[in-house]
Design a protein around this motif. Sequence first.
Motif, PDB file in Angstrom:
ATOM      1  N   MET A  48       0.829  -1.207   0.000  1.00  0.00           N
ATOM      2  CA  MET A  48       0.000   0.000   0.000  1.00  0.00           C
ATOM      3  C   MET A  48       0.862   1.255   0.000  1.00  0.00           C
ATOM      4  O   MET A  48       0.513   2.262  -0.625  1.00  0.00           O
ATOM      5  N   ALA A  49       1.993   1.205   0.690  1.00  0.00           N
ATOM      6  CA  ALA A  49       2.914   2.350   0.681  1.00  0.00           C
ATOM      7  C   ALA A  49       3.494   2.552  -0.711  1.00  0.00           C
ATOM      8  O   ALA A  49       3.637   3.692  -1.180  1.00  0.00           O
ATOM      9  N   TYR A  50       3.815   1.462  -1.401  1.00  0.00           N
ATOM     10  CA  TYR A  50       4.332   1.559  -2.773  1.00  0.00           C
ATOM     11  C   TYR A  50       3.275   2.152  -3.705  1.00  0.00           C
ATOM     12  O   TYR A  50       3.586   2.979  -4.576  1.00  0.00           O
ATOM     13  N   ASP A  51       2.031   1.738  -3.511  1.00  0.00           N
ATOM     14  CA  ASP A  51       0.939   2.281  -4.319  1.00  0.00           C
ATOM     15  C   ASP A  51       0.826   3.791  -4.146  1.00  0.00           C
ATOM     16  O   ASP A  51       0.662   4.535  -5.123  1.00  0.00           O
ATOM     17  N   ARG A  52       0.924   4.271  -2.924  1.00  0.00           N
ATOM     18  CA  ARG A  52       0.845   5.724  -2.664  1.00  0.00           C
ATOM     19  C   ARG A  52       2.081   6.430  -3.224  1.00  0.00           C
ATOM     20  O   ARG A  52       1.988   7.578  -3.687  1.00  0.00           O
ATOM     21  N   TYR A  53       3.225   5.758  -3.174  1.00  0.00           N
ATOM     22  CA  TYR A  53       4.450   6.347  -3.738  1.00  0.00           C
ATOM     23  C   TYR A  53       4.293   6.577  -5.244  1.00  0.00           C
ATOM     24  O   TYR A  53       4.611   7.660  -5.755  1.00  0.00           O
ATOM     25  N   VAL A  54       3.795   5.568  -5.950  1.00  0.00           N
ATOM     26  CA  VAL A  54       3.620   5.700  -7.401  1.00  0.00           C
ATOM     27  C   VAL A  54       2.571   6.769  -7.718  1.00  0.00           C
ATOM     28  O   VAL A  54       2.741   7.575  -8.639  1.00  0.00           O
ATOM     29  N   ALA A  55       1.482   6.791  -6.924  1.00  0.00           N
ATOM     30  CA  ALA A  55       0.398   7.738  -7.191  1.00  0.00           C
ATOM     31  C   ALA A  55       0.842   9.186  -7.007  1.00  0.00           C
ATOM     32  O   ALA A  55       0.430  10.064  -7.769  1.00  0.00           O
ATOM     33  N   MET A  71       0.604   0.529 -11.855  1.00  0.00           N
ATOM     34  CA  MET A  71      -0.343  -0.062 -10.907  1.00  0.00           C
ATOM     35  C   MET A  71      -1.595  -0.540 -11.637  1.00  0.00           C
ATOM     36  O   MET A  71      -2.723  -0.347 -11.170  1.00  0.00           O
ATOM     37  N   GLY A  72      -1.403  -1.169 -12.793  1.00  0.00           N
ATOM     38  CA  GLY A  72      -2.531  -1.746 -13.520  1.00  0.00           C
ATOM     39  C   GLY A  72      -3.113  -2.938 -12.778  1.00  0.00           C
ATOM     40  O   GLY A  72      -2.554  -3.418 -11.784  1.00  0.00           O
ATOM     41  N   ARG A  73      -4.218  -3.453 -13.265  1.00  0.00           N
ATOM     42  CA  ARG A  73      -4.898  -4.568 -12.596  1.00  0.00           C
ATOM     43  C   ARG A  73      -3.999  -5.798 -12.434  1.00  0.00           C
ATOM     44  O   ARG A  73      -3.960  -6.389 -11.345  1.00  0.00           O
ATOM     45  N   PRO A  74      -3.257  -6.215 -13.464  1.00  0.00           N
ATOM     46  CA  PRO A  74      -2.379  -7.394 -13.288  1.00  0.00           C
ATOM     47  C   PRO A  74      -1.326  -7.183 -12.198  1.00  0.00           C
ATOM     48  O   PRO A  74      -1.020  -8.113 -11.437  1.00  0.00           O
ATOM     49  N   VAL A  75      -0.779  -5.963 -12.126  1.00  0.00           N
ATOM     50  CA  VAL A  75       0.238  -5.677 -11.110  1.00  0.00           C
ATOM     51  C   VAL A  75      -0.367  -5.750  -9.714  1.00  0.00           C
ATOM     52  O   VAL A  75       0.231  -6.319  -8.791  1.00  0.00           O
ATOM     53  N   CYS A  76      -1.565  -5.185  -9.555  1.00  0.00           N
ATOM     54  CA  CYS A  76      -2.226  -5.198  -8.241  1.00  0.00           C
ATOM     55  C   CYS A  76      -2.540  -6.623  -7.795  1.00  0.00           C
ATOM     56  O   CYS A  76      -2.338  -6.976  -6.628  1.00  0.00           O
ATOM     57  N   ILE A  77      -3.036  -7.424  -8.731  1.00  0.00           N
ATOM     58  CA  ILE A  77      -3.342  -8.823  -8.403  1.00  0.00           C
ATOM     59  C   ILE A  77      -2.067  -9.578  -8.039  1.00  0.00           C
ATOM     60  O   ILE A  77      -2.048 -10.386  -7.102  1.00  0.00           O
ATOM     61  N   LEU A  78      -0.985  -9.301  -8.771  1.00  0.00           N
ATOM     62  CA  LEU A  78       0.299  -9.950  -8.487  1.00  0.00           C
ATOM     63  C   LEU A  78       0.805  -9.554  -7.104  1.00  0.00           C
ATOM     64  O   LEU A  78       1.258 -10.410  -6.332  1.00  0.00           O
ATOM     65  N   LEU A  79       0.724  -8.265  -6.761  1.00  0.00           N
ATOM     66  CA  LEU A  79       1.179  -7.796  -5.450  1.00  0.00           C
ATOM     67  C   LEU A  79       0.346  -8.411  -4.328  1.00  0.00           C
ATOM     68  O   LEU A  79       0.887  -8.917  -3.337  1.00  0.00           O
TER      69      LEU A  79
END
Length: 306
Positions: A115-122, A133-141
């Motif tokens: 979640m911290a990485y997601d906020r960093y990218v955003a 942070m596309g759907r495949p990346v989110c599912i993989l994470l």
Amino acid sequence: NNHTDVSEFVLQSFSGDTQFQALFFTFFLLLYIMALSGNALIIMAISLNPGLHTPMYFFLTNLALLDIVCTSTVLPKLLEGLVTTGSAISYRGCMAQLFFLTWFLGAELLLLTAMAYDRYVAICCPLHYSTRMGRPVCILLAGSVWVISAVSTSVHTGLMARLHFCGPNQIRHFLCEVPTLLLLSCSPTTLNNIMIVIADVYFGVVNFLLTMVSYGFIIASILGIRSVEGKKRAFSTCSSHLLVVCMYYSTVIYTYILPGSGSSLENGKVVALLYTAVSPTLNPLIYSLRNKDVKIALRKVFPFIK
């Protein structure tokens, strides 16, 4: 297990004072109900609102699910121990509780890092957010979070199942966890202790550092925004998660500081309570009270909520 003499363990009640057991039972029951209902509301609100089908809320749904299963692993048995004298748990039941509790706690630490990485990218790379942070990346994470923690807890539970328990069978805690069970083992626990150190370094230290590095870049990026309104808008997208991270990791620090200043047994109970009851109850409150999108989504699903 042919090498295990002990067929069941006896869990210690949260409080040895019978005068307060009714009070503790009511308190923990309310916490449990609040944790279940609060996190269930978060999952329903996000699932039923297409506008919240974004990476941030996808991870938030996983966090709410983890909070539900984590608190359900411990609190029912804790409540049973408050109404009976000595709550017995079978050997298999103890191993199962250890497996699932270790799984969910480790997954939550990994998820907070994701979640911290997601906020960093955003915030730091907004132009590349949709691709990184596309759907495949989110599912993989998210899948990696559950799988890595499951592999880790399988190793710990497997090593625990190899140990020989010849008595006593009284666990000085209200739940089955690795450290307290190792104290009851009649077999050498060197390998278990080595794996505990490795897991602590990875799940605790490494993930904490990765989370702090992400927020270091986030804060630096926010400070670089010239407008005050822009800073507020950027910080509002990650303030709830940062608060949860601080609250969750403070219990880890609490674990290492307080045993030197008091009863390690009582401190261990408090820390376990913070992980399994308080944090799952507060998380949905933090995300709903500090997030306008979640508030709006809850009002759409449940119009009586103001």
